[in-house]
Design a protein around this motif. Sequence first.
Motif, PDB file in Angstrom:
ATOM      1  N   THR A  53       0.854  -1.200   0.000  1.00  0.00           N
ATOM      2  CA  THR A  53       0.000   0.000   0.000  1.00  0.00           C
ATOM      3  C   THR A  53       0.884   1.243   0.000  1.00  0.00           C
ATOM      4  O   THR A  53       2.102   1.147   0.186  1.00  0.00           O
ATOM      5  N   GLU A 149       3.710  -7.915  12.048  1.00  0.00           N
ATOM      6  CA  GLU A 149       2.823  -6.741  12.072  1.00  0.00           C
ATOM      7  C   GLU A 149       1.490  -6.972  12.738  1.00  0.00           C
ATOM      8  O   GLU A 149       0.915  -6.030  13.294  1.00  0.00           O
ATOM      9  N   LYS A 179       1.029   0.445  18.532  1.00  0.00           N
ATOM     10  CA  LYS A 179       0.515  -0.214  17.328  1.00  0.00           C
ATOM     11  C   LYS A 179      -0.911  -0.626  17.618  1.00  0.00           C
ATOM     12  O   LYS A 179      -1.834   0.026  17.129  1.00  0.00           O
ATOM     13  N   ASP A 183      -3.813   1.242  15.639  1.00  0.00           N
ATOM     14  CA  ASP A 183      -3.995   0.565  14.337  1.00  0.00           C
ATOM     15  C   ASP A 183      -5.184  -0.398  14.427  1.00  0.00           C
ATOM     16  O   ASP A 183      -6.131  -0.325  13.644  1.00  0.00           O
ATOM     17  N   HIS A 346      -5.826   0.937   6.514  1.00  0.00           N
ATOM     18  CA  HIS A 346      -5.976   1.984   7.524  1.00  0.00           C
ATOM     19  C   HIS A 346      -5.446   3.324   6.997  1.00  0.00           C
ATOM     20  O   HIS A 346      -4.551   3.357   6.151  1.00  0.00           O
TER      21      HIS A 346
HETATM   22  N1  NRN Z   1      -2.636   0.922   4.804  1.00  0.00           N
HETATM   23  C1  NRN Z   1      -2.032  -0.182   5.254  1.00  0.00           C
HETATM   24  N2  NRN Z   1      -0.794  -0.522   4.801  1.00  0.00           N
HETATM   25  C2  NRN Z   1      -2.634  -1.012   6.233  1.00  0.00           C
HETATM   26  N3  NRN Z   1      -3.830  -0.977   6.887  1.00  0.00           N
HETATM   27  C3  NRN Z   1      -3.843  -2.021   7.728  1.00  0.00           C
HETATM   28  N4  NRN Z   1      -2.685  -2.720   7.615  1.00  0.00           N
HETATM   29  C4  NRN Z   1      -1.901  -2.131   6.681  1.00  0.00           C
HETATM   30  N5  NRN Z   1      -0.679  -2.439   6.205  1.00  0.00           N
HETATM   31  C5  NRN Z   1      -0.161  -1.614   5.270  1.00  0.00           C
HETATM   32  C6  NRN Z   1      -2.274  -3.861   8.421  1.00  0.00           C
HETATM   33  C7  NRN Z   1      -2.448  -3.572   9.913  1.00  0.00           C
HETATM   34  O1  NRN Z   1      -1.261  -3.128  10.515  1.00  0.00           O
HETATM   35  C8  NRN Z   1      -3.082  -5.079   8.178  1.00  0.00           C
HETATM   36  C9  NRN Z   1      -2.712  -5.881   9.360  1.00  0.00           C
HETATM   37  O2  NRN Z   1      -3.428  -7.009   9.440  1.00  0.00           O
HETATM   38  C10 NRN Z   1      -2.877  -4.919  10.513  1.00  0.00           C
HETATM   39  O3  NRN Z   1      -2.115  -5.320  11.618  1.00  0.00           O
END
Ligand code: NRN
Length: 415
Positions: A53, A149, A179, A183, A346
Amino acid sequence: MTYNVKDIKLAKKGQKKIDWAENHMPVLLNIRKDFEREKPLKDICVGFALHVTKETAALVRTLRCGGAKVAITSCNPLSTQDDVAAALAEDGINVYAWRGETTEEYYENIDRVLDHKPEITIDDGADLIFAIHSKRPELIEGIRGGCEETTTGIVRLRAMEKDNALKYPVLAVNDALTKYMFDNRYGTGQSTLDGILRATSVLLAGKVFVVGGYGWCGKGIAMRAKGMGSSVVITEVDPTRALEAVMDGFRVMPMREAAKIGDICVTATGDADVIRKEHIGEMKNGAILANSGHFNVELDVSGLDELSIDKTNIRENVERYKLKNGRYVYLLAEGRLVNLAAAEGHPSEVMDMSFANQALAVKYIADHDLEPGVHEIPKEIDERVAELKLQTMNIEIDILSERQREYLSSWKEGT
Ligand code: NRN
Protein backbone atom coordinates in the motif's frame (compact mmCIF):
# COMPACT_ATOMS: atom_id res chain seq x y z
CA MET A 1 17.29 -5.22 -9.35
CA THR A 2 14.25 -7.15 -10.59
CA TYR A 3 10.50 -6.69 -10.28
CA ASN A 4 7.18 -8.16 -11.36
CA VAL A 5 4.19 -5.79 -11.17
CA LYS A 6 0.89 -5.43 -13.04
CA ASP A 7 1.81 -2.30 -15.05
CA ILE A 8 4.96 -0.17 -14.60
CA LYS A 9 3.18 2.68 -16.43
CA LEU A 10 1.09 3.22 -13.27
CA ALA A 11 4.23 4.44 -11.44
CA LYS A 12 3.49 8.18 -11.65
CA LYS A 13 0.01 7.68 -10.14
CA GLY A 14 1.58 5.53 -7.44
CA GLN A 15 4.26 8.14 -6.60
CA LYS A 16 1.46 10.69 -5.99
CA LYS A 17 -0.32 8.26 -3.64
CA ILE A 18 2.89 7.60 -1.71
CA ASP A 19 3.57 11.35 -1.44
CA TRP A 20 0.02 11.82 -0.09
CA ALA A 21 0.61 9.12 2.53
CA GLU A 22 3.97 10.66 3.53
CA ASN A 23 2.26 14.03 4.07
CA HIS A 24 0.37 12.27 6.87
CA MET A 25 3.21 10.16 8.34
CA PRO A 26 5.38 12.72 10.18
CA VAL A 27 6.74 10.26 12.77
CA LEU A 28 8.06 7.93 10.09
CA LEU A 29 9.62 10.87 8.21
CA ASN A 30 11.28 12.02 11.44
CA ILE A 31 12.82 8.56 11.84
CA ARG A 32 13.78 8.62 8.15
CA LYS A 33 15.93 11.73 8.79
CA ASP A 34 17.85 9.85 11.53
CA PHE A 35 18.19 6.83 9.24
CA GLU A 36 19.58 8.99 6.40
CA ARG A 37 22.22 10.38 8.77
CA GLU A 38 23.18 7.19 10.60
CA LYS A 39 22.63 4.53 7.87
CA PRO A 40 21.88 1.90 10.58
CA LEU A 41 20.80 -0.69 8.01
CA LYS A 42 23.80 -0.29 5.65
CA ASP A 43 23.93 -3.19 3.15
CA ILE A 44 21.37 -5.24 5.13
CA CYS A 45 18.80 -6.99 2.92
CA VAL A 46 15.27 -6.70 4.33
CA GLY A 47 12.59 -9.02 2.91
CA PHE A 48 8.94 -7.87 3.26
CA ALA A 49 5.61 -9.62 3.02
CA LEU A 50 3.31 -6.70 3.86
CA HIS A 51 0.24 -5.31 2.12
CA VAL A 52 1.76 -3.29 -0.76
CA THR A 53 0.00 0.00 0.00
CA LYS A 54 1.02 3.65 -0.13
CA GLU A 55 1.86 3.49 3.63
CA THR A 56 4.03 0.37 3.21
CA ALA A 57 5.86 2.18 0.41
CA ALA A 58 6.70 4.96 2.90
CA LEU A 59 8.19 2.33 5.23
CA VAL A 60 10.17 0.76 2.35
CA ARG A 61 11.59 4.19 1.43
CA THR A 62 12.54 4.80 5.08
CA LEU A 63 14.48 1.55 5.41
CA ARG A 64 16.15 2.25 2.05
CA CYS A 65 17.23 5.65 3.39
CA GLY A 66 18.78 3.72 6.28
CA GLY A 67 21.00 1.88 3.79
CA ALA A 68 18.91 -1.29 3.48
CA LYS A 69 18.43 -3.28 0.30
CA VAL A 70 14.70 -4.19 0.04
CA ALA A 71 12.73 -7.00 -1.61
CA ILE A 72 8.97 -6.93 -1.11
CA THR A 73 5.86 -8.94 -1.88
CA SER A 74 2.35 -8.73 -0.48
CA CYS A 75 0.81 -10.71 2.39
CA ASN A 76 -2.55 -11.00 0.63
CA PRO A 77 -3.39 -11.75 -3.05
CA LEU A 78 -6.02 -8.98 -3.22
CA SER A 79 -4.52 -6.09 -1.25
CA THR A 80 -1.76 -4.80 -3.55
CA GLN A 81 -2.23 -1.30 -4.92
CA ASP A 82 -0.80 -1.82 -8.42
CA ASP A 83 0.14 1.84 -8.92
CA VAL A 84 2.12 1.80 -5.67
CA ALA A 85 3.87 -1.44 -6.70
CA ALA A 86 4.80 0.22 -10.01
CA ALA A 87 6.16 3.28 -8.18
CA LEU A 88 8.32 1.07 -5.95
CA ALA A 89 9.67 -0.74 -9.03
CA GLU A 90 10.48 2.61 -10.63
CA ASP A 91 12.27 3.57 -7.38
CA GLY A 92 14.57 0.56 -7.88
CA ILE A 93 12.92 -1.68 -5.28
CA ASN A 94 12.71 -5.44 -5.90
CA VAL A 95 8.91 -5.71 -5.80
CA TYR A 96 6.90 -8.83 -6.74
CA ALA A 97 3.18 -8.13 -6.23
CA TRP A 98 -0.05 -7.42 -8.05
CA ARG A 99 -3.76 -7.34 -7.10
CA GLY A 100 -5.50 -10.59 -8.01
CA GLU A 101 -2.54 -13.00 -7.66
CA THR A 102 -3.51 -16.65 -7.79
CA THR A 103 -2.52 -18.66 -4.73
CA GLU A 104 0.33 -20.17 -6.77
CA GLU A 105 1.54 -16.72 -7.89
CA TYR A 106 1.29 -15.48 -4.27
CA TYR A 107 3.70 -18.15 -3.04
CA GLU A 108 5.96 -17.76 -6.11
CA ASN A 109 6.29 -14.07 -5.21
CA ILE A 110 7.26 -15.00 -1.66
CA ASP A 111 9.94 -17.22 -3.18
CA ARG A 112 11.19 -14.31 -5.33
CA VAL A 113 11.70 -12.24 -2.16
CA LEU A 114 13.54 -15.15 -0.49
CA ASP A 115 15.84 -15.44 -3.54
CA HIS A 116 17.34 -12.15 -2.26
CA LYS A 117 18.46 -13.98 0.93
CA PRO A 118 17.04 -11.42 3.42
CA GLU A 119 18.89 -10.97 6.75
CA ILE A 120 15.84 -9.35 8.33
CA THR A 121 12.22 -10.21 7.49
CA ILE A 122 9.06 -8.17 7.98
CA ASP A 123 5.82 -10.17 7.99
CA ASP A 124 2.10 -9.53 8.26
CA GLY A 125 0.52 -12.90 9.02
CA ALA A 126 3.83 -14.86 9.14
CA ASP A 127 3.61 -16.35 5.61
CA LEU A 128 7.21 -15.29 4.87
CA ILE A 129 8.64 -16.74 8.08
CA PHE A 130 6.59 -19.91 7.57
CA ALA A 131 7.90 -20.27 3.97
CA ILE A 132 11.50 -19.86 5.22
CA HIS A 133 11.07 -22.53 7.91
CA SER A 134 9.12 -24.96 5.73
CA LYS A 135 10.66 -24.49 2.27
CA ARG A 136 13.95 -22.53 2.51
CA PRO A 137 15.50 -23.56 5.90
CA GLU A 138 18.99 -23.00 4.47
CA LEU A 139 18.29 -19.24 4.70
CA ILE A 140 17.81 -19.33 8.50
CA GLU A 141 21.50 -19.22 9.43
CA GLY A 142 21.85 -15.92 7.52
CA ILE A 143 18.84 -14.30 9.20
CA ARG A 144 19.37 -11.91 12.14
CA GLY A 145 15.66 -11.67 12.96
CA GLY A 146 12.18 -10.67 11.88
CA CYS A 147 9.19 -8.46 12.73
CA GLU A 148 5.48 -9.38 12.76
CA GLU A 149 2.82 -6.74 12.07
CA THR A 150 -0.47 -8.36 12.99
CA THR A 151 -2.34 -10.25 15.71
CA THR A 152 -2.90 -13.35 13.57
CA GLY A 153 0.81 -13.54 12.78
CA ILE A 154 1.75 -13.30 16.48
CA VAL A 155 -0.68 -16.12 17.35
CA ARG A 156 0.92 -18.25 14.63
CA LEU A 157 4.48 -17.45 15.76
CA ARG A 158 3.74 -18.16 19.42
CA ALA A 159 2.33 -21.55 18.33
CA MET A 160 5.53 -22.17 16.32
CA GLU A 161 7.64 -21.14 19.35
CA LYS A 162 5.64 -23.46 21.66
CA ASP A 163 6.45 -26.36 19.29
CA ASN A 164 10.13 -25.30 19.30
CA ALA A 165 9.71 -24.73 15.56
CA LEU A 166 10.68 -21.02 15.50
CA LYS A 167 14.39 -20.88 14.65
CA TYR A 168 15.07 -17.14 14.71
CA PRO A 169 14.11 -14.12 16.84
CA VAL A 170 10.97 -12.15 15.93
CA LEU A 171 9.85 -8.82 17.41
CA ALA A 172 6.09 -8.70 18.06
CA VAL A 173 5.44 -5.28 16.51
CA ASN A 174 1.67 -5.88 16.76
CA ASP A 175 1.97 -5.98 20.55
CA ALA A 176 3.44 -2.48 20.83
CA LEU A 177 0.90 -0.23 22.59
CA THR A 178 1.40 2.43 19.91
CA LYS A 179 0.51 -0.21 17.33
CA TYR A 180 -2.49 -2.23 18.48
CA MET A 181 -4.28 0.40 20.57
CA PHE A 182 -4.42 2.67 17.51
CA ASP A 183 -4.00 0.56 14.34
CA ASN A 184 -6.17 -2.36 15.47
CA ARG A 185 -8.86 -0.15 17.03
CA TYR A 186 -9.08 3.19 15.21
CA GLY A 187 -7.45 1.94 12.00
CA THR A 188 -9.56 -1.18 11.55
CA GLY A 189 -12.65 0.69 12.75
CA GLN A 190 -12.36 3.28 9.99
CA SER A 191 -10.87 1.12 7.21
CA THR A 192 -13.46 -1.67 7.57
CA LEU A 193 -16.33 0.79 7.17
CA ASP A 194 -14.35 2.39 4.32
CA GLY A 195 -14.15 -0.99 2.54
CA ILE A 196 -17.85 -1.75 3.06
CA LEU A 197 -18.92 1.72 1.89
CA ARG A 198 -16.64 1.76 -1.18
CA ALA A 199 -17.97 -1.66 -2.19
CA THR A 200 -21.68 -1.09 -1.50
CA SER A 201 -22.36 2.61 -0.74
CA VAL A 202 -25.28 1.45 1.44
CA LEU A 203 -26.69 3.55 4.28
CA LEU A 204 -25.34 2.38 7.66
CA ALA A 205 -27.79 4.42 9.78
CA GLY A 206 -30.62 2.25 11.06
CA LYS A 207 -29.03 -0.99 9.87
CA VAL A 208 -28.36 -3.96 12.18
CA PHE A 209 -24.56 -4.26 12.05
CA VAL A 210 -23.23 -7.57 13.45
CA VAL A 211 -19.55 -7.69 14.51
CA GLY A 212 -18.04 -11.12 15.16
CA GLY A 213 -15.31 -10.64 17.77
CA TYR A 214 -14.78 -7.89 20.34
CA GLY A 215 -11.00 -7.73 20.38
CA TRP A 216 -9.20 -4.48 19.53
CA CYS A 217 -10.34 -4.71 15.89
CA GLY A 218 -13.95 -5.62 16.70
CA LYS A 219 -14.07 -2.83 19.30
CA GLY A 220 -13.02 -0.32 16.66
CA ILE A 221 -15.49 -1.57 14.05
CA ALA A 222 -18.37 -1.57 16.58
CA MET A 223 -17.51 1.97 17.75
CA ARG A 224 -17.44 3.36 14.21
CA ALA A 225 -20.57 1.50 13.04
CA LYS A 226 -22.40 2.91 16.08
CA GLY A 227 -21.11 6.36 15.13
CA MET A 228 -22.70 5.97 11.69
CA GLY A 229 -26.07 5.19 13.31
CA SER A 230 -26.08 1.41 13.02
CA SER A 231 -27.64 -0.77 15.70
CA VAL A 232 -24.60 -2.87 16.61
CA VAL A 233 -24.72 -6.51 17.75
CA ILE A 234 -21.60 -8.27 19.06
CA THR A 235 -20.87 -12.00 19.04
CA GLU A 236 -18.02 -13.43 21.16
CA VAL A 237 -16.65 -16.63 22.68
CA ASP A 238 -14.72 -14.85 25.49
CA PRO A 239 -16.95 -14.03 28.50
CA THR A 240 -14.85 -11.03 29.56
CA ARG A 241 -14.87 -9.44 26.10
CA ALA A 242 -18.62 -10.16 25.83
CA LEU A 243 -19.14 -8.42 29.17
CA GLU A 244 -17.09 -5.43 27.98
CA ALA A 245 -19.30 -5.20 24.86
CA VAL A 246 -22.45 -5.25 27.02
CA MET A 247 -21.04 -2.50 29.28
CA ASP A 248 -20.10 -0.50 26.16
CA GLY A 249 -23.81 -0.53 25.36
CA PHE A 250 -23.90 -3.16 22.60
CA ARG A 251 -26.29 -6.10 22.29
CA VAL A 252 -24.49 -9.43 22.65
CA MET A 253 -25.87 -12.74 21.40
CA PRO A 254 -24.72 -15.97 19.71
CA MET A 255 -24.12 -15.85 15.95
CA ARG A 256 -27.11 -18.19 15.39
CA GLU A 257 -29.37 -15.36 16.69
CA ALA A 258 -27.38 -12.42 15.25
CA ALA A 259 -27.40 -13.99 11.76
CA LYS A 260 -31.22 -13.80 11.70
CA ILE A 261 -31.34 -10.04 12.28
CA GLY A 262 -28.12 -8.76 10.69
CA ASP A 263 -28.21 -6.48 7.66
CA ILE A 264 -24.39 -6.32 7.60
CA CYS A 265 -22.26 -9.04 9.23
CA VAL A 266 -18.49 -8.53 9.67
CA THR A 267 -16.00 -10.99 11.21
CA ALA A 268 -12.90 -9.81 13.08
CA THR A 269 -11.95 -12.65 15.40
CA GLY A 270 -8.70 -14.06 13.96
CA ASP A 271 -10.36 -17.50 14.16
CA ALA A 272 -11.94 -19.81 11.57
CA ASP A 273 -15.58 -20.67 10.82
CA VAL A 274 -17.17 -17.74 12.64
CA ILE A 275 -20.04 -17.38 10.11
CA ARG A 276 -20.97 -20.88 8.94
CA LYS A 277 -23.55 -22.51 6.63
CA GLU A 278 -26.10 -22.84 9.44
CA HIS A 279 -25.87 -19.08 10.03
CA ILE A 280 -26.03 -18.08 6.35
CA GLY A 281 -29.15 -20.20 5.81
CA GLU A 282 -30.95 -18.09 8.47
CA MET A 283 -29.92 -14.68 7.07
CA LYS A 284 -32.27 -11.96 5.87
CA ASN A 285 -32.72 -11.41 2.13
CA GLY A 286 -30.01 -8.94 1.02
CA ALA A 287 -27.68 -9.49 3.99
CA ILE A 288 -24.11 -8.25 3.36
CA LEU A 289 -21.17 -10.41 4.53
CA ALA A 290 -17.63 -9.13 5.01
CA ASN A 291 -14.47 -10.21 6.79
CA SER A 292 -11.90 -7.96 8.40
CA GLY A 293 -9.67 -10.71 9.79
CA HIS A 294 -6.26 -11.35 8.24
CA PHE A 295 -7.01 -14.70 6.55
CA ASN A 296 -10.18 -15.61 4.63
CA VAL A 297 -11.17 -18.40 7.02
CA GLU A 298 -13.68 -16.52 9.18
CA LEU A 299 -16.53 -16.67 6.64
CA ASP A 300 -17.31 -20.19 5.35
CA VAL A 301 -17.19 -19.24 1.64
CA SER A 302 -17.26 -22.87 0.42
CA GLY A 303 -20.33 -23.42 2.63
CA LEU A 304 -21.92 -20.36 1.02
CA ASP A 305 -21.23 -21.89 -2.41
CA GLU A 306 -22.89 -25.16 -1.31
CA LEU A 307 -26.00 -23.24 -0.18
CA SER A 308 -26.24 -21.31 -3.46
CA ILE A 309 -27.76 -21.98 -6.87
CA ASP A 310 -26.22 -18.89 -8.51
CA LYS A 311 -23.29 -16.49 -7.97
CA THR A 312 -22.94 -13.22 -9.90
CA ASN A 313 -20.48 -10.33 -9.67
CA ILE A 314 -22.77 -7.29 -9.51
CA ARG A 315 -20.34 -4.53 -8.43
CA GLU A 316 -16.57 -4.38 -7.92
CA ASN A 317 -15.88 -6.46 -4.78
CA VAL A 318 -19.54 -7.56 -4.51
CA GLU A 319 -20.68 -11.11 -5.37
CA ARG A 320 -24.44 -11.79 -5.18
CA TYR A 321 -25.31 -15.34 -4.11
CA LYS A 322 -28.82 -16.70 -4.71
CA LEU A 323 -29.46 -19.26 -1.98
CA LYS A 324 -31.53 -22.43 -2.40
CA ASN A 325 -34.02 -20.89 0.06
CA GLY A 326 -34.73 -18.15 -2.51
CA ARG A 327 -33.00 -15.38 -0.55
CA TYR A 328 -29.95 -13.37 -1.74
CA VAL A 329 -26.82 -12.59 0.27
CA TYR A 330 -23.88 -10.41 -0.82
CA LEU A 331 -20.22 -11.33 -0.15
CA LEU A 332 -17.61 -8.56 -0.19
CA ALA A 333 -14.05 -9.02 -1.50
CA GLU A 334 -14.38 -12.83 -1.75
CA GLY A 335 -14.39 -12.95 2.06
CA ARG A 336 -10.86 -11.56 2.19
CA LEU A 337 -9.97 -8.64 4.47
CA VAL A 338 -12.39 -6.01 3.22
CA ASN A 339 -10.45 -2.96 4.44
CA LEU A 340 -7.45 -3.67 2.21
CA ALA A 341 -9.19 -5.52 -0.64
CA ALA A 342 -12.01 -3.00 -1.15
CA ALA A 343 -10.36 0.14 0.21
CA GLU A 344 -6.77 1.31 0.96
CA GLY A 345 -6.39 -0.16 4.46
CA HIS A 346 -5.98 1.98 7.52
CA PRO A 347 -5.44 5.72 7.21
CA SER A 348 -1.82 6.90 6.91
CA GLU A 349 -1.86 8.69 10.29
CA VAL A 350 -2.35 5.45 12.19
CA MET A 351 0.05 3.44 10.01
CA ASP A 352 2.54 6.20 10.83
CA MET A 353 2.83 4.75 14.34
CA SER A 354 2.67 1.07 13.31
CA PHE A 355 5.43 1.56 10.76
CA ALA A 356 7.52 3.78 13.03
CA ASN A 357 7.56 0.75 15.33
CA GLN A 358 8.53 -1.45 12.37
CA ALA A 359 11.41 0.83 11.33
CA LEU A 360 12.79 1.08 14.88
CA ALA A 361 12.29 -2.67 15.40
CA VAL A 362 14.35 -3.44 12.27
CA LYS A 363 17.10 -1.12 13.57
CA TYR A 364 16.92 -2.88 16.96
CA ILE A 365 17.42 -6.26 15.27
CA ALA A 366 20.38 -4.87 13.29
CA ASP A 367 21.94 -3.60 16.55
CA HIS A 368 21.31 -6.64 18.81
CA ASP A 369 21.92 -10.39 18.80
CA LEU A 370 18.65 -11.90 20.02
CA GLU A 371 17.75 -15.45 20.95
CA PRO A 372 15.27 -17.34 18.69
CA GLY A 373 11.65 -16.82 19.81
CA VAL A 374 8.99 -14.11 20.00
CA HIS A 375 10.25 -10.90 21.67
CA GLU A 376 8.24 -7.91 22.91
CA ILE A 377 9.05 -4.52 21.39
CA PRO A 378 11.41 -2.68 23.83
CA LYS A 379 9.43 -0.18 25.94
CA GLU A 380 11.71 2.67 24.88
CA ILE A 381 10.67 2.19 21.24
CA ASP A 382 6.97 2.27 22.16
CA GLU A 383 7.41 5.39 24.28
CA ARG A 384 9.49 7.17 21.63
CA VAL A 385 6.77 6.57 19.03
CA ALA A 386 4.10 7.97 21.39
CA GLU A 387 6.21 11.04 22.23
CA LEU A 388 7.02 11.72 18.58
CA LYS A 389 3.35 11.36 17.59
CA LEU A 390 2.25 13.86 20.26
CA GLN A 391 4.99 16.27 19.13
CA THR A 392 3.80 16.09 15.52
CA MET A 393 0.27 16.84 16.75
CA ASN A 394 1.55 19.84 18.76
CA ILE A 395 0.18 18.32 21.95
CA GLU A 396 2.03 18.95 25.22
CA ILE A 397 1.50 16.86 28.37
CA ASP A 398 2.47 17.32 32.03
CA ILE A 399 5.79 16.14 33.43
CA LEU A 400 6.06 14.32 36.78
CA SER A 401 7.65 16.41 39.53
CA GLU A 402 10.39 14.86 41.70
CA ARG A 403 7.83 14.63 44.55
CA GLN A 404 5.31 12.85 42.30
CA ARG A 405 7.97 10.41 41.04
CA GLU A 406 8.98 9.62 44.65
CA TYR A 407 5.32 9.20 45.67
CA LEU A 408 4.67 6.73 42.85
CA SER A 409 7.65 4.61 43.91
CA SER A 410 6.91 4.83 47.65
CA TRP A 411 4.71 2.59 49.76
CA LYS A 412 5.05 4.19 53.23
CA GLU A 413 2.48 6.95 52.70
CA GLY A 414 -1.07 5.78 53.39
CA THR A 415 -4.26 7.60 54.51
N1 NRN B 1 -2.64 0.92 4.80
C1 NRN B 1 -2.03 -0.18 5.25
N2 NRN B 1 -0.79 -0.52 4.80
C2 NRN B 1 -2.63 -1.01 6.23
N3 NRN B 1 -3.83 -0.98 6.89
C3 NRN B 1 -3.84 -2.02 7.73
N4 NRN B 1 -2.69 -2.72 7.62
C4 NRN B 1 -1.90 -2.13 6.68
N5 NRN B 1 -0.68 -2.44 6.21
C5 NRN B 1 -0.16 -1.61 5.27
C6 NRN B 1 -2.27 -3.86 8.42
C7 NRN B 1 -2.45 -3.57 9.91
O1 NRN B 1 -1.26 -3.13 10.51
C8 NRN B 1 -3.08 -5.08 8.18
C9 NRN B 1 -2.71 -5.88 9.36
O2 NRN B 1 -3.43 -7.01 9.44
C10 NRN B 1 -2.88 -4.92 10.51
O3 NRN B 1 -2.12 -5.32 11.62
